[in-house]
Write an enzyme that holds these catalytic residues in place. Structure first.
Site, short mmCIF file in Angstrom:
data_model
loop_
_atom_site.label_atom_id
_atom_site.label_comp_id
_atom_site.label_asym_id
_atom_site.label_seq_id
_atom_site.Cartn_x
_atom_site.Cartn_y
_atom_site.Cartn_z
N ARG A 1 0.81 -1.24 0.00
CA ARG A 1 0.00 0.00 0.00
C ARG A 1 0.83 1.27 0.00
O ARG A 1 0.35 2.35 0.33
CB ARG A 1 -0.99 0.03 1.17
CG ARG A 1 -1.95 -1.11 1.16
CD ARG A 1 -3.16 -0.82 2.04
NE ARG A 1 -4.06 -1.95 2.03
CZ ARG A 1 -3.94 -3.01 2.83
NH1 ARG A 1 -2.97 -3.06 3.70
NH2 ARG A 1 -4.79 -4.00 2.74
N LYS B 1 2.79 11.27 -11.54
CA LYS B 1 1.99 10.33 -12.32
C LYS B 1 2.81 9.05 -12.49
O LYS B 1 3.95 9.13 -12.96
CB LYS B 1 1.66 10.90 -13.69
CG LYS B 1 0.43 11.77 -13.75
CD LYS B 1 0.09 12.01 -15.22
CE LYS B 1 -1.05 12.97 -15.39
NZ LYS B 1 -1.32 13.22 -16.82
N GLU C 1 9.55 17.82 -25.12
CA GLU C 1 8.80 18.19 -23.91
C GLU C 1 9.31 19.51 -23.33
O GLU C 1 8.55 20.29 -22.77
CB GLU C 1 8.88 17.08 -22.85
CG GLU C 1 8.27 15.73 -23.26
CD GLU C 1 6.74 15.64 -23.11
OE1 GLU C 1 6.07 16.68 -22.92
OE2 GLU C 1 6.24 14.51 -23.18
N LYS D 1 6.48 22.75 -14.93
CA LYS D 1 5.70 21.57 -14.56
C LYS D 1 5.30 21.62 -13.09
O LYS D 1 4.13 21.38 -12.74
CB LYS D 1 6.52 20.31 -14.85
CG LYS D 1 5.84 19.05 -14.35
CD LYS D 1 5.58 18.06 -15.42
CE LYS D 1 4.65 16.96 -14.97
NZ LYS D 1 4.87 15.72 -15.65
N GLU E 1 -5.03 16.58 -11.94
CA GLU E 1 -5.49 16.86 -13.30
C GLU E 1 -7.00 17.05 -13.42
O GLU E 1 -7.66 16.41 -14.23
CB GLU E 1 -5.01 15.76 -14.26
CG GLU E 1 -5.09 16.22 -15.72
CD GLU E 1 -4.36 15.28 -16.69
OE1 GLU E 1 -3.22 14.90 -16.39
OE2 GLU E 1 -4.92 15.00 -17.75
N ARG F 1 -3.73 21.19 -14.95
CA ARG F 1 -2.74 20.19 -15.35
C ARG F 1 -2.96 19.73 -16.79
O ARG F 1 -2.05 19.21 -17.44
CB ARG F 1 -2.76 19.01 -14.37
CG ARG F 1 -1.57 18.09 -14.58
CD ARG F 1 -1.31 17.15 -13.44
NE ARG F 1 -0.17 16.32 -13.78
CZ ARG F 1 0.52 15.61 -12.91
NH1 ARG F 1 0.21 15.62 -11.65
NH2 ARG F 1 1.55 14.89 -13.31
N ASN G 1 -0.89 18.66 -21.42
CA ASN G 1 -1.18 17.75 -22.52
C ASN G 1 -1.07 18.43 -23.88
O ASN G 1 -1.44 17.84 -24.89
CB ASN G 1 -2.59 17.16 -22.36
CG ASN G 1 -2.71 16.36 -21.10
OD1 ASN G 1 -1.74 15.73 -20.68
ND2 ASN G 1 -3.87 16.40 -20.47
N HIS H 1 -0.36 16.54 -27.02
CA HIS H 1 -0.42 15.12 -26.68
C HIS H 1 -1.65 14.40 -27.24
O HIS H 1 -1.61 13.18 -27.38
CB HIS H 1 -0.36 14.92 -25.17
CG HIS H 1 1.04 15.01 -24.62
ND1 HIS H 1 1.80 16.17 -24.72
CD2 HIS H 1 1.83 14.11 -24.00
CE1 HIS H 1 2.98 15.95 -24.16
NE2 HIS H 1 3.03 14.71 -23.72
N HIS I 1 -0.25 11.49 -28.99
CA HIS I 1 -0.46 10.13 -28.47
C HIS I 1 -1.05 9.23 -29.55
O HIS I 1 -0.72 8.06 -29.63
CB HIS I 1 -1.42 10.15 -27.27
CG HIS I 1 -0.72 10.35 -25.97
ND1 HIS I 1 -1.33 10.93 -24.89
CD2 HIS I 1 0.55 10.03 -25.57
CE1 HIS I 1 -0.48 10.96 -23.87
NE2 HIS I 1 0.67 10.44 -24.25
N HIS J 1 8.34 8.94 -27.71
CA HIS J 1 7.22 9.73 -27.19
C HIS J 1 7.36 11.20 -27.61
O HIS J 1 6.42 11.81 -28.11
CB HIS J 1 7.17 9.59 -25.66
CG HIS J 1 6.14 10.46 -25.02
ND1 HIS J 1 4.79 10.21 -25.13
CD2 HIS J 1 6.25 11.60 -24.28
CE1 HIS J 1 4.12 11.14 -24.48
NE2 HIS J 1 4.98 12.00 -23.96
#
Ligand code: NAD
Ligand code: ZN
Length: 355
Positions: free
Chosen positions: A114, A135, A177, A218, A228, A232, A236, A239, A243, A256
């Site tokens: 956990r 993330k 990025e 960031k 997000e 946030r 993207n 993206h 993506h 990427h």
């Protein structure tokens, strides 16, 4: 980086791993075990340096390189390693590698018993982005990053020593990025990239300065919206389409960042249409991307229908509506629901430029 729960420091600079070990000597001794997770390539290149500069005793768990470590199998293997080595809730785990290792290790850290202490030692330019913000994820065969958690590290130790071995493909990927961070934050900063003629042999001081700026952009956004729900989403930028290109060509077959670089071009066209970005900016950015060595024509391998399918499947798509991060002007992002028809027009325009 301030977060809801607490906060953490990001340290940047050449040779700072040793400093980390000294600064945290007591803390590291208090954990009952330290486990470093790294990929085959990174570990083979930098094992000696880590053994010399990471002065506390640790165990090493090697995972496959790149995106192939973000699988259920690797996730299970790292848990198995931790259990077999007798790790407990009072152990600490270190991600040593690029964004892929960081995402996998972070998700293991979030879920092992956990949640255990997690540190990031990023080794790619791209990881200036992925190591900050909490993330973490692995991929599902149906979709990338579909299984994960928000889980913040205790500290990020970004030692520039590791960047020396980074191949040009990964430099380009990471710089996309960095350029994204400039576009969503600072007009003057964007101009600096227009002075570049190539991404080969970047000046070290300049890179340090850019990565520092990128991390601050960031961090600021993550501080405002850790999970997000609003700001946030600006991160993207490029993206949604990017993506789709990445998924369509195949993860790992295109980096990427290169996919994001491609994705930023339609996002800029849409920003001309729906924001106040001057006409012609998207075209000039397209030329910049080509000059810096990005292989934009790879998009020709992706039929628009396929891209549209991937965009509709994206995590950020809600009720079949595509939420695009766009720029009102450079440095001023906003979110807009964009009809597929408009994206199709931009896609057609991009293909015309390439031809
Ligand atoms: P990566 O970990 O796949 O690294 C790319 C390649 O470079 C790998 O083959 C790796 O072995 C090699 N490499 C790494 N460091 C090196 C070094 N110093 N010298 C030589 N080779 C080195 O990934 P990446 O490009 O850093 O990151 C991409 C991943 O990050 C994707 O999985 C993406 O989903 C994820 N990502 C996550 C976030 C986030 O917020 N969590 C943000 C952006 C991207
Ligand atoms: Zn990205």
């Amino acid at each position: 980086v301030k977060t809801n729960a607490s906060g953490y420091e990001v340290h940047l600079g050449e040779g700072i791993l040793e400093d980390f070990s000294f600064r945290n000597k007591k803390k590291l001794e208090d954990y009952d075990q330290l486990i470093i997770v790294s990929d085959e390539i990174v570990w083979s290149l930098h094992e000696d340096y880590v053994r010399e500069n990471f002065t506390a005793p640790f165990k090493i768990c090697i995972v496959p390189t790149g995106e192939s470590c973000k699988t259920f199998e690797s996730y299970l293997n790292v848990h198995t390693f931790l259990l077999q080595e007798g790790a407990t809730r009072n152990s600490a785990i270190f991600a040593f590698g690029g964004g892929a290792v960081g995402d996998l290790t972070g998700f293991v850290a979030a879920t092992f018993m956990r949640g255990i202490a997690f540190y990031q030692i990023p080794t790619t330019i791209l990881a200036h982005d992925s190591s900050v913000g909490g993330k973490t994820a692995i991929n599902h065969p149906i979709g990338k990053n579909m299984i994960g958690a928000f889980y913040q590290p205790k500290e990020v130790i970004y030692d520039f020593h590791f960047l020396k071995t980074l191949p040009l493909r990964e430099v380009k990927s990471g710089m996309a990025e960095v350029i994204k961070h400039s576009l969503i934050s600072d007009n003057k900063w964007v101009e600096e990239f227009y002075q570049l003629t190539s991404l080969n042999n970047l000046d070290k001081q300049q890179l340090l300065h850019w990565l520092d700026k990128g991390i601050r952009v960031k961090a600021k956004i993550v501080e405002m919206d850790e999970k997000e729900s609003s700001f946030r989403k600006y991160l993207n930028f490029g993206h949604t389409y990017g993506h789709a290109v990445e998924a369509s060509i195949g993860y790992g077959k295109i980096s990427h960042g290169e996919a994001v670089m491609i994705g930023m071009i339609p996002a800029l066209m849409l920003s001309e249409k729906f924001g106040n970005l001057p006409n012609g900016f998207a075209k000039s950015f397209y030329s910049l991307a080509i000059r810096l060595g990005y292989d934009i024509k790879q998009v020709l391998a992706c039929p628009f229908e396929k891209l549209a399918d991937f965009m509709l499947k994206d995590k950020k798509t809600m009720k079949k509506q595509l939420h695009f991060a766009l720029l009102d002007t450079i440095g001023v992002p906003f979110i807009k629901v964009v009809p597929m028809e408009d994206i199709k027009q931009c896609d057609e325009q991009l293909r015309k430029w390439i031809m």
